[in-house]
Motif scaffolding. Sequence first.
Motif, mmCIF file in Angstrom:
data_model
loop_
_atom_site.group_PDB
_atom_site.id
_atom_site.type_symbol
_atom_site.label_atom_id
_atom_site.label_comp_id
_atom_site.label_asym_id
_atom_site.label_seq_id
_atom_site.Cartn_x
_atom_site.Cartn_y
_atom_site.Cartn_z
ATOM 1 N N ASP A 2 0.175 -9.091 1.036
ATOM 2 C CA ASP A 2 -0.510 -8.012 2.269
ATOM 3 C C ASP A 2 -1.307 -8.697 3.072
ATOM 4 O OD1 ASP A 2 -0.253 -5.274 3.079
ATOM 5 O OD2 ASP A 2 -1.941 -4.799 1.832
ATOM 6 N N ILE A 4 -4.671 -8.711 5.549
ATOM 7 C CA ILE A 4 -6.201 -8.647 5.352
ATOM 8 C C ILE A 4 -6.326 -7.478 6.525
ATOM 9 C CG2 ILE A 4 -8.298 -9.437 6.047
ATOM 10 C CD1 ILE A 4 -7.257 -11.991 4.604
ATOM 11 N N ARG A 13 -8.319 -6.729 1.494
ATOM 12 C CA ARG A 13 -6.917 -6.770 0.948
ATOM 13 C C ARG A 13 -6.878 -6.163 -0.571
ATOM 14 N NH1 ARG A 13 -4.174 -12.166 1.909
ATOM 15 N NH2 ARG A 13 -5.601 -12.878 0.220
ATOM 16 N N SER A 67 -1.431 -0.584 -0.266
ATOM 17 C CA SER A 67 -2.629 -0.975 0.135
ATOM 18 C C SER A 67 -3.459 -0.018 0.706
ATOM 19 C CB SER A 67 -2.420 -2.352 1.042
ATOM 20 O OG SER A 67 -3.796 -2.628 1.511
#
Length: 131
Positions: A2, A4, A13, A67
């Motif tokens: 993923d 930042i 992250r 996320s």
Amino acid sequence: MDAIRSNNNVVYRCTYHVVWCPKYRRSVIDGRIEERLQQLIREVCAERDAHIAELETMPDQVHVLVSCDPQFGIHRLVKQIKGRSSRVLRAEFPALKSRLPTLWTNSYFVATLGGATQEAVKHYVENQKNA
């Protein structure tokens, strides 16, 4: 991996694997309910600037790889997803009301994902004093 991300205070992250189930592990997530549930999960995540890497629903469970901002918190995100989806789905699909007192169990599973092993991070932290 993923990307930042950042907000005004934090660069982060934070990716989580979250799993939850309908009350009594009933197999109620299918067809139109499944489609609407996925739409609702995506809506809440978009509103909270949470990014879904994977979303998979099965008749008796939901898996999300997401996320989110650590200042908002994964618990608040899951609470909002479960709350809105329960309210909307039970209103739009009255059969869910007759089969379940609430749509979701109170609990859920969450695990973090990271690029480094625990041993590597521990070694890094231990050696900061010598750096």
